[in-house]
Scaffold this motif. Structure first.
Motif, short mmCIF file in Angstrom:
data_model
loop_
_atom_site.label_atom_id
_atom_site.label_comp_id
_atom_site.label_asym_id
_atom_site.label_seq_id
_atom_site.Cartn_x
_atom_site.Cartn_y
_atom_site.Cartn_z
N VAL A 214 0.76 -1.06 0.01
CA VAL A 214 -0.01 0.06 -0.05
C VAL A 214 0.93 1.29 0.05
O VAL A 214 0.41 2.26 -0.82
CB VAL A 214 -0.90 -0.13 1.11
N PHE A 215 1.96 1.24 0.77
CA PHE A 215 2.80 2.27 0.72
C PHE A 215 3.39 2.83 -0.60
O PHE A 215 3.31 3.89 -1.12
CB PHE A 215 4.05 2.07 1.62
N VAL A 216 3.73 1.64 -1.30
CA VAL A 216 4.40 1.89 -2.51
C VAL A 216 3.40 2.25 -3.82
O VAL A 216 3.55 3.06 -4.66
CB VAL A 216 5.34 0.63 -3.01
N LEU A 217 1.93 1.62 -3.49
CA LEU A 217 1.15 1.83 -4.48
C LEU A 217 0.44 3.31 -4.43
O LEU A 217 0.32 3.82 -5.26
CB LEU A 217 0.01 0.84 -4.18
N LEU A 218 0.40 3.72 -3.18
CA LEU A 218 0.01 5.13 -3.09
C LEU A 218 1.04 6.10 -3.74
O LEU A 218 0.67 7.33 -4.32
CB LEU A 218 -0.30 5.67 -1.57
N MET A 219 2.37 5.95 -3.51
CA MET A 219 3.32 6.70 -3.95
C MET A 219 3.36 6.52 -5.36
O MET A 219 3.65 7.62 -6.16
CB MET A 219 4.80 6.13 -3.42
N SER A 220 3.06 5.49 -6.03
CA SER A 220 2.93 5.33 -7.59
C SER A 220 1.68 6.20 -8.09
O SER A 220 1.72 6.62 -9.11
CB SER A 220 2.84 3.84 -7.82
N LEU A 221 0.69 6.34 -7.17
CA LEU A 221 -0.64 7.13 -7.56
C LEU A 221 -0.26 8.58 -7.52
O LEU A 221 -0.60 9.28 -8.39
CB LEU A 221 -1.90 6.68 -6.65
N TYR A 222 0.80 8.90 -6.59
CA TYR A 222 0.96 10.26 -6.65
C TYR A 222 1.84 10.57 -7.83
O TYR A 222 1.82 11.71 -8.39
CB TYR A 222 1.97 10.62 -5.29
N LEU A 223 2.65 9.51 -8.14
CA LEU A 223 3.62 9.89 -9.40
C LEU A 223 2.84 9.71 -10.44
O LEU A 223 3.08 10.69 -11.37
CB LEU A 223 4.65 8.57 -9.41
N GLN A 224 1.73 9.10 -10.76
CA GLN A 224 0.74 9.16 -11.76
C GLN A 224 0.31 10.22 -12.08
O GLN A 224 -0.04 10.89 -13.22
CB GLN A 224 -0.07 8.02 -11.78
#
Length: 227
Positions: A214-224
């Motif tokens: 979840v930590f990495v997934l949310l960071m990828s959403l911010y990147l997206q």
């Protein structure tokens, strides 16, 4: 009694040396290194399949410029999973229960995504602060609310990871202490409590992996949003 429960989350020190340094380095020692052989062993093959599958799923919705973050975010997830899992072993320390460390991981990565968005597409990045079709009287209020929510993102990342792991460790310690006390008084209840503790341990293993994802997934959403 309450203070003694939280003593397990204090960074241990041995001969004046903080052991959190060792806890941060140890996970890398368990990761197999690639070899020059044509056929890898089972562990390395499984790790390669997992990394490839995770990376392809995580970066599928992200534009091509954001794929430069693949190595960083995949390494971060494996690192977080390793530390969370090692923290479940007896006589070990979980660095990810420290809010300062989690914020140290979340704030720089979040800030990098924001700066990338402001540099590459400033109009779109600033456009996230004001939803389309907002009535004119609500514009100042919504801009303030969206700005606050933007700056809360790294704090939410760090607090979420810290709170989930801390709550799980505390619950495991409380149930284990109850089972130990009830062993001489009510053996049947102690046996049932031990079963609950075993099931909770399995749940904590799942939480350790899910929270890293979840930590990495949310960071990828911010990147997206910024590429």
């Amino acid at each position: 009694m309450t203070l003694s429960l939280f003593d397990q989350f204090m960074s241990p020190v041995f001969l004046g040396i903080p052991l959190i340094i060792i806890a941060l380095v140890v996970p890398w020692l368990f990761l197999p290194t690639p070899s020059g052989r044509w056929l890898d062993n089972r562990l390395l093959t499984l790790e390669t399949w997992f990394i490839g599958h995770f990376t392809s799923q995580l970066f599928a919705p992200i534009n091509q410029p954001g794929h430069k973050w693949a190595l960083m975010l995949t390494s971060l997830m494996i690192y977080l999973i390793s530390m969370n899992m090692l923290g479940l072993l007896p006589y070990t320390f979980t660095p990810t229960t420290q809010l300062s460390m989690n914020l140290g991981l979340a704030v720089p990565l979040w800030l990098a995504t924001v700066l990338i968005g402001l540099r590459n597409q400033p109009t779109a990045a600033l456009g996230h602060l004001l939803p389309e079709g907002t009535p004119a009287p609500l514009i100042p209020i919504l801009i303030i609310i969206e700005t606050i929510s933007l700056f809360i993102r790294p704090l939410a990342l760090g607090v979420r990871l810290t709170a989930n792991l801390t709550a799980g460790h505390l619950l495991m310690q409380l149930i284990a202490a109850a089972a130990f006390v009830l062993l001489s008084i009510m053996p049947t209840v102690a046996f049932l409590t031990t079963i609950v503790l075993f099931l909770l341990t399995i749940l904590e293993v799942a939480v350790a992996m899910i929270q890293a994802y979840v930590f990495v997934l949310l960071m990828s959403l911010y990147l997206q949003e910024n590429v």
